[in-house]
Design a protein around this motif. Structure first.
Motif, PDB file in Angstrom:
ATOM      1  N   GLN A 118       6.123  42.846   1.595  1.00  0.00           N
ATOM      2  CA  GLN A 118       5.338  42.228   0.519  1.00  0.00           C
ATOM      3  C   GLN A 118       3.940  41.834   0.993  1.00  0.00           C
ATOM      4  OE1 GLN A 118       7.181  39.411  -2.243  1.00  0.00           O
ATOM      5  NE2 GLN A 118       9.117  39.836  -1.199  1.00  0.00           N
ATOM      6  N   LYS A 127       5.385  31.413  -2.577  1.00  0.00           N
ATOM      7  CA  LYS A 127       6.312  32.170  -3.411  1.00  0.00           C
ATOM      8  C   LYS A 127       6.010  31.977  -4.901  1.00  0.00           C
ATOM      9  CE  LYS A 127       8.657  33.229   0.309  1.00  0.00           C
ATOM     10  NZ  LYS A 127       9.430  34.337   0.707  1.00  0.00           N
ATOM     11  N   HIS A 128       6.374  32.978  -5.674  1.00  0.00           N
ATOM     12  CA  HIS A 128       6.222  32.953  -7.132  1.00  0.00           C
ATOM     13  C   HIS A 128       7.045  31.799  -7.701  1.00  0.00           C
ATOM     14  CE1 HIS A 128       6.426  34.208 -11.304  1.00  0.00           C
ATOM     15  NE2 HIS A 128       5.456  35.085 -11.042  1.00  0.00           N
ATOM     16  N   GLN A 150       8.673  31.449 -10.484  1.00  0.00           N
ATOM     17  CA  GLN A 150       9.910  31.840 -11.153  1.00  0.00           C
ATOM     18  C   GLN A 150      10.765  32.820 -10.342  1.00  0.00           C
ATOM     19  OE1 GLN A 150       6.971  31.725 -13.414  1.00  0.00           O
ATOM     20  NE2 GLN A 150       7.752  29.667 -13.748  1.00  0.00           N
ATOM     21  N   ASP A 151      10.226  33.332  -9.243  1.00  0.00           N
ATOM     22  CA  ASP A 151      10.961  34.305  -8.433  1.00  0.00           C
ATOM     23  C   ASP A 151      10.708  34.004  -6.960  1.00  0.00           C
ATOM     24  OD1 ASP A 151      12.140  36.458  -7.194  1.00  0.00           O
ATOM     25  OD2 ASP A 151      10.817  37.968  -8.078  1.00  0.00           O
ATOM     26  N   ALA A 152      11.581  33.223  -6.367  1.00  0.00           N
ATOM     27  CA  ALA A 152      11.396  32.754  -4.995  1.00  0.00           C
ATOM     28  C   ALA A 152      11.402  33.876  -3.966  1.00  0.00           C
ATOM     29  CB  ALA A 152      12.455  31.726  -4.648  1.00  0.00           C
ATOM     30  N   SER A 153      11.754  35.090  -4.369  1.00  0.00           N
ATOM     31  CA  SER A 153      11.734  36.208  -3.425  1.00  0.00           C
ATOM     32  C   SER A 153      10.407  36.962  -3.454  1.00  0.00           C
ATOM     33  CB  SER A 153      12.887  37.175  -3.723  1.00  0.00           C
ATOM     34  OG  SER A 153      12.680  37.792  -4.978  1.00  0.00           O
ATOM     35  N   SER A 154       9.511  36.568  -4.342  1.00  0.00           N
ATOM     36  CA  SER A 154       8.235  37.272  -4.517  1.00  0.00           C
ATOM     37  C   SER A 154       7.071  36.461  -3.942  1.00  0.00           C
ATOM     38  CB  SER A 154       8.009  37.534  -6.011  1.00  0.00           C
ATOM     39  OG  SER A 154       6.795  38.196  -6.211  1.00  0.00           O
TER      40      SER A 154
END
Length: 189
Positions: free
Chosen positions: A25, A58-59, A61-65
């Motif tokens: 990423q 991190k995003h 709403q999306d902790a993996s992004s």
């Protein structure tokens, strides 16, 4: 991934050397949003040697992004002062203007001072990058030098320095050598 802090609802993490997805990423963010085409080996070197100075955001709403990253290092400069260096700072354009870049720089600078006693922090940015200049100068960085045709796109750069200790205001010839390095470069941090 080690949570360092949460600011305005966004989680700030220390880079996880073991997480290949994080590296992928970060590589994507750098290749998509920086004007200088850095070799993957440049930031791989930074990330693996100084992970304690590499942070991600991190995003919400999306902790993996990952939506932002700062990649930095610290080393003795000419054996007389400890110099931090901010190599790359990238924020996804959708999240710019929300203070994320400023928070990442502050977090990095604070860690460099507390962990390794940085005397100054240095970076380069394009002379035409008004947003970056506003950010860094607003945080106290000073224009130290203009570097002509510094980037591959032939743009000039400014070298910016954030003075931390009186050593950063003293000519190198008048400074005693720093003690043998005790800088933290341990990957287990």
């Amino acid at each position: 991934m080690s949570l360092i802090t949460t600011i305005d609802g966004l989680p700030y993490h220390q880079f996880n050397v073991q997480d290949k997805n994080e590296f992928t990423q970060i590589s994507h963010l750098i290749s998509q949003h920086l004007s200088e085409p850095y070799s993957i080996y440049v930031y791989w070197y930074f990330l693996n040697t100084w992970p304690q100075y590499c942070y991600t955001v991190k995003h919400p709403q999306d902790a993996s992004s990952i939506i932002g990253v700062i990649i930095s290092k610290i080393e003795p400069h000419r054996d007389v002062r400890i110099r931090g260096y901010i190599g790359m700072l990238v924020i996804d354009p959708e999240f710019r203007g929300k203070g994320i870049a400023s928070n990442l720089v502050k977090l990095t600078v604070q860690t460099m001072i507390e962990r390794d006693g940085a005397d100054e922090i240095m970076l380069e940015t394009e002379v035409i990058n008004e947003g970056a200049l506003r950010l860094y100068e607003g945080l106290g960085f000073l224009r130290a030098k203009r570097l002509y045709r510094y980037y591959l796109n032939t743009h000039d750069a400014y070298r910016l320095i954030l003075p931390i200790t009186p050593k950063s205001h003293t000519r190198i010839a008048f400074l005693p050598p720093v003690a043998p390095t005790g800088l933290t470069t341990d990957n287990s941090i």
